[in-house]
Design an enzyme around this catalytic site. Structure first.
Site, PDB file in Angstrom:
ATOM      1  N   CYS A 247     -25.679  16.249  97.167  1.00 10.92           N
ATOM      2  CA  CYS A 247     -26.750  15.731  98.024  1.00 10.92           C
ATOM      3  C   CYS A 247     -27.034  14.248  97.768  1.00 10.92           C
ATOM      4  O   CYS A 247     -27.489  13.544  98.666  1.00 10.92           O
ATOM      5  CB  CYS A 247     -28.026  16.527  97.823  1.00 10.92           C
ATOM      6  SG  CYS A 247     -27.726  18.267  97.587  1.00 10.92           S
TER       7      CYS A 247
ATOM      8  N   CYS B  91     -27.113  23.132  90.255  1.00 15.98           N
ATOM      9  CA  CYS B  91     -27.001  21.935  91.092  1.00 15.98           C
ATOM     10  C   CYS B  91     -25.567  21.828  91.598  1.00 15.98           C
ATOM     11  O   CYS B  91     -24.632  21.781  90.806  1.00 15.98           O
ATOM     12  CB  CYS B  91     -27.359  20.718  90.244  1.00 15.98           C
ATOM     13  SG  CYS B  91     -26.895  19.162  91.009  1.00 15.98           S
TER      14      CYS B  91
ATOM     15  N   CYS C 115     -33.313  22.355  97.449  1.00 16.78           N
ATOM     16  CA  CYS C 115     -32.225  23.068  96.749  1.00 16.78           C
ATOM     17  C   CYS C 115     -32.806  23.988  95.690  1.00 16.78           C
ATOM     18  O   CYS C 115     -32.293  25.072  95.446  1.00 16.78           O
ATOM     19  CB  CYS C 115     -31.263  22.067  96.109  1.00 16.78           C
ATOM     20  SG  CYS C 115     -32.005  21.108  94.755  1.00 16.78           S
TER      21      CYS C 115
ATOM     22  N   HIS D 297     -33.867  12.062  99.623  1.00 20.37           N
ATOM     23  CA  HIS D 297     -33.478  12.865  98.459  1.00 20.37           C
ATOM     24  C   HIS D 297     -34.625  13.729  97.935  1.00 20.37           C
ATOM     25  O   HIS D 297     -34.392  14.830  97.433  1.00 20.37           O
ATOM     26  CB  HIS D 297     -32.953  11.921  97.368  1.00 20.37           C
ATOM     27  CG  HIS D 297     -32.070  12.616  96.392  1.00 20.37           C
ATOM     28  ND1 HIS D 297     -31.091  13.503  96.763  1.00 20.37           N
ATOM     29  CD2 HIS D 297     -32.029  12.578  95.026  1.00 20.37           C
ATOM     30  CE1 HIS D 297     -30.479  13.969  95.690  1.00 20.37           C
ATOM     31  NE2 HIS D 297     -31.040  13.432  94.631  1.00 20.37           N
TER      32      HIS D 297
ATOM     33  N   TYR E  60     -34.657  18.240  97.527  1.00 23.99           N
ATOM     34  CA  TYR E  60     -34.970  19.115  96.391  1.00 23.99           C
ATOM     35  C   TYR E  60     -35.416  20.518  96.796  1.00 23.99           C
ATOM     36  O   TYR E  60     -35.739  21.342  95.928  1.00 23.99           O
ATOM     37  CB  TYR E  60     -35.971  18.429  95.442  1.00 23.99           C
ATOM     38  CG  TYR E  60     -35.199  17.658  94.391  1.00 23.99           C
ATOM     39  CD1 TYR E  60     -34.472  16.524  94.736  1.00 23.99           C
ATOM     40  CD2 TYR E  60     -35.131  18.085  93.072  1.00 23.99           C
ATOM     41  CE1 TYR E  60     -33.708  15.843  93.799  1.00 23.99           C
ATOM     42  CE2 TYR E  60     -34.375  17.408  92.136  1.00 23.99           C
ATOM     43  CZ  TYR E  60     -33.661  16.299  92.498  1.00 23.99           C
ATOM     44  OH  TYR E  60     -32.903  15.640  91.559  1.00 23.99           O
TER      45      TYR E  60
ATOM     46  N   GLU F  94     -23.635  16.047  84.579  1.00 26.08           N
ATOM     47  CA  GLU F  94     -24.093  14.659  84.542  1.00 26.08           C
ATOM     48  C   GLU F  94     -23.274  13.901  83.512  1.00 26.08           C
ATOM     49  O   GLU F  94     -22.810  14.481  82.541  1.00 26.08           O
ATOM     50  CB  GLU F  94     -25.585  14.536  84.156  1.00 26.08           C
ATOM     51  CG  GLU F  94     -26.545  14.904  85.259  1.00 26.08           C
ATOM     52  CD  GLU F  94     -26.725  16.395  85.388  1.00 26.08           C
ATOM     53  OE1 GLU F  94     -26.626  17.087  84.357  1.00 26.08           O
ATOM     54  OE2 GLU F  94     -26.942  16.884  86.514  1.00 26.08           O
TER      55      GLU F  94
ATOM     56  N   GLU G 276     -34.020  18.319  85.764  1.00 26.03           N
ATOM     57  CA  GLU G 276     -33.617  17.595  86.975  1.00 26.03           C
ATOM     58  C   GLU G 276     -34.748  17.647  88.008  1.00 26.03           C
ATOM     59  O   GLU G 276     -34.993  16.682  88.731  1.00 26.03           O
ATOM     60  CB  GLU G 276     -32.344  18.225  87.552  1.00 26.03           C
ATOM     61  CG  GLU G 276     -31.748  17.422  88.694  1.00 26.03           C
ATOM     62  CD  GLU G 276     -30.357  17.909  89.055  1.00 26.03           C
ATOM     63  OE1 GLU G 276     -30.188  19.134  89.218  1.00 26.03           O
ATOM     64  OE2 GLU G 276     -29.443  17.083  89.187  1.00 26.03           O
TER      65      GLU G 276
ATOM     66  N   THR H 256     -25.048  12.660  88.447  1.00 26.12           N
ATOM     67  CA  THR H 256     -24.713  14.019  88.887  1.00 26.12           C
ATOM     68  C   THR H 256     -23.328  14.059  89.532  1.00 26.12           C
ATOM     69  O   THR H 256     -23.046  13.286  90.456  1.00 26.12           O
ATOM     70  CB  THR H 256     -25.768  14.487  89.914  1.00 26.12           C
ATOM     71  OG1 THR H 256     -27.014  14.604  89.243  1.00 26.12           O
ATOM     72  CG2 THR H 256     -25.395  15.813  90.537  1.00 26.12           C
TER      73      THR H 256
END
Ligand SMILES: Cc1cc2nc3c(=O)[nH]c(=O)nc-3n(C[C@H](O)[C@H](O)[C@H](O)COP(=O)(O)OP(=O)(O)OC[C@H]3O[C@@H](n4cnc5c(N)ncnc54)[C@H](O)[C@@H]3O)c2cc1C
Ligand code: SF4
Length: 540
Positions: free
Chosen positions: A139, A135, A333, A327, A331, A292, A481, A226
């Protein structure tokens, strides 16, 4: 006159030296304030910008002196640094022209001016997932900025406030200075069956505790944040639908990450202390990791010009829904991480001598199918974007929910298949130190050989990467996550159910079945099919 870059650097260093020794102590400024004179451009600039901020961070029961130099924290900083370096290397992909400042800005700070901007966000996210295998943390801030653009505009429309103007000034500042923004939505929430005002302890949701002519003071906490320690600014937002009783909790504001009254308590990740050991193999992915922490806020001051909602409780759900709409499609990502894991599974099959066996090829095909299914929904959501009243573009909500819902499942199956292909060594490998030991090392090299001609060290490295992504440090980013970030699976099912237009679909079926006496006009709170069949999507 300065003749060259090195003269210039000498001058700047001399100036900073004098400033630190003679002027700074009298001005009560820290090094970060000094560094802020320089706009961040590269990953290295970014890393330097984090130094000397004097954040209050607890890790292993101790205060961390300098997070930049902490071996367990540094991989997460490297991952954010890559978002800067990508913008330098691949400018079209990771930066954009902002009509707010008239500047070319990092795409993570850009307000989407077209559907194409949203599509490019997704492409950038996949690329960064491929480059880091984790991560990269930016974002949440990007999606919060975009959600606030339209929400502040619509609050002003109803309440005659001036949040949107304040917000645009904030965007200008962060675009010009090229800063990292963290998005803090999730409160600790206490008893999940109760709202903020009903909790025994009102701090379980972040709230306003005082205000004066200069601004407001907030207390509470934000959980699972995050990249918060790697951020320059953090935007605080409400996390649940609010009622009139919850007015004190209806607060959106931006705080510098090093603001007085902010405490961070660092989150552990599986196998995280391997980053503190010698060597680079056992850690699996030595350079990159996620981050985190819990943020605790004790009467943290927010000046009025950084307050973007204050008491307009009925807009909390609008903000949350728009933020999660952006969001949940961010993801994609995870498809970049999926690409890495698929590559790792294919590599270990090769090293084990079975790259052409039919069930292995089929499993890798299945992993690819699942990964591309995630990407398909996310990128389609961006292509199907529409313009909001404020001018920002918002991607399609139904497809964003589907994207994220797939993410709550498919990375688990992709990981299962990767572990199937990798074999048991993924969890039984001895340590790097044993491989270099004069007696144990040669034994391991003899017995852990794979296909003739392959290196034992390479075989071990790829197995450790699979461990890292499916059980270790970066399983936080790839698996849990994926499950809970941007909302747990049920949150997407609720949104899908709300928008699925079942009345419209029943009528389709009834018409084809020849039922003519039972066609009702559906009363549905969704315009999903209008977006599906819209023909003038002049988006590109
Ligand atoms: C790695 C990671 C990174 C994250 N990063 C960020 C971040 O940067 N910023 C941010 O704001 N948040 C972040 N989050 C938080 C994320 O949005 C939350 O984890 C998520 O919303 C779930 O909340 P929770 O963890 O408190 O779980 P819970 O709310 O406790 O949920 C656990 C289960 O209980 C169910 N449940 C909860 N409440 C109810 C209810 N009232 N009725 C019925 N069922 C219920 C849920 O559906 C779920 O199945 C992150 C989370 C993770 C794991
Ligand atoms: S989980 Fe993905 S979308 Fe969220 S911040 Fe990390 S990289 Fe970005």
């Amino acid at each position: 006159m300065l003749e060259s870059d090195s003269d210039h650097n000498l001058f700047v260093n001399f100036y900073l030296y004098c400033f630190r020794i003679f002027i700074q102590p009298r001005m009560n400024l820290n090094v970060a304030n000094v560094e802020k004179f320089k706009t961040i451009r590269t990953g290295e600039d970014y890393i330097q910008s984090l130094r000397g901020r004097d954040l209050k961070i607890y890790l292993f029961g101790e205060l961390v002196k300098e997070p930049v130099d902490h071996p367990m924290i540094r991989p997460s900083i490297n991952a954010v640094a890559e978002t800067y370096d990508l913008a330098v290397r691949e400018e079209e992909l990771a930066s954009a022209h902002s009509s707010i400042t008239g500047l070319k800005v990092n795409r993570f700070l850009h307000i989407a001016e077209s559907a194409q901007d949203l599509v490019l966000q997704n492409k950038m996210q996949r690329k960064l997932g491929q480059n880091t295998g984790t991560c990269f943390q930016r974002c949440v801030g990007m999606d919060a900025l975009n959600a606030l653009h339209s929400t502040t505009f619509e609050i002003d429309e109803k309440h005659n406030t001036n949040y949107h103007k304040r917000f645009l000034e904030f965007v200008k500042m962060v675009q010009k200075e090229n800063l990292v923004i963290g998005g803090a939505m999730t409160d600790p929430k206490g008893d999940r069956s109760k709202g903020p005002a009903e909790q025994d302890d009102p701090d379980l949701f972040t709230r306003v505790v005082a205000k004066d002519d200069k601004g407001i003071y907030v207390s509470g906490a934000k959980a699972h944040q995050t990249g918060c320690i790697n951020s320059h600014w953090i935007i605080l937002m409400p996390t649940v639908r609010l009622t009139e009783n919850d007015k004190d909790w209806a607060i959106v504001g931006a705080i510098p990450a090093d603001e007085k009254g902010v405490t961070y308590i660092y989150g552990r990740q599986s196998c995280d202390t391997r980053s503190m050991e010698e060597g680079t193999i056992d850690v699996g992915n030595a350079k990159y990791g996620g981050q985190e922490a819990i943020i605790v806020l004790d009467r943290v001051f927010i000046p009025w010009d950084k307050v973007f909602m204050h008491g307009e409780y009925e807009f909390a759900s609008m903000l949350i829904e728009r933020f999660t709409c952006y969001h949940r499609r961010s993801y994609v990502c995870k498809t970049g991480l999926g690409d890495v894991l698929i590559g790792a599974a294919a590599t270990i099959a090769d090293y084990n001598g079975i790259p052409n066996v039919s069930h292995i090829k089929d499993k890798i095909t299945e992993m690819t199918h699942l990964n591309e299914t995630i990407f398909a929904a996310g990128i389609a959501s961006s292509y199907q974007a529409h313009k909001m009243k404020s001018g920002v573009f918002l991607n399609d909500d139904m497809l964003a929910q589907v994207c994220k819902h797939n993410v709550t499942r498919f990375p688990y199956e992709i990981s299962r298949l990767a572990q199937d292909i990798a074999g048991g060594l993924v969890v039984t490998l001895p340590s790097e130190k044993d491989f270099i030991h004069p007696i144990a090392g040669p034994l391991l090299k003899k017995y852990l050989i794979g296909r003739k001609g392959t290196s034992v060290e390479n075989r071990i490295r790829i197995l450790r990467l699979i461990e890292n992504m499916t059980l270790g440090r970066n399983a936080v980013g790839y698996l849990t996550e994926s499950m809970h970030g941007a909302g747990s699976p049920q949150a997407q099912r609720i949104q899908i159910q709300k928008q699925m237009q079942i009345g419209y679909k029943k009528n389709l079926a009834k018409k084809l079945a020849g039922i003519t006496n039972d066609i009702e006009k559906p009363n549905e709170n969704s315009d999903y099919f209008n977006r599906v069949f819209k023909t003038n999507n002049s988006i590109l």
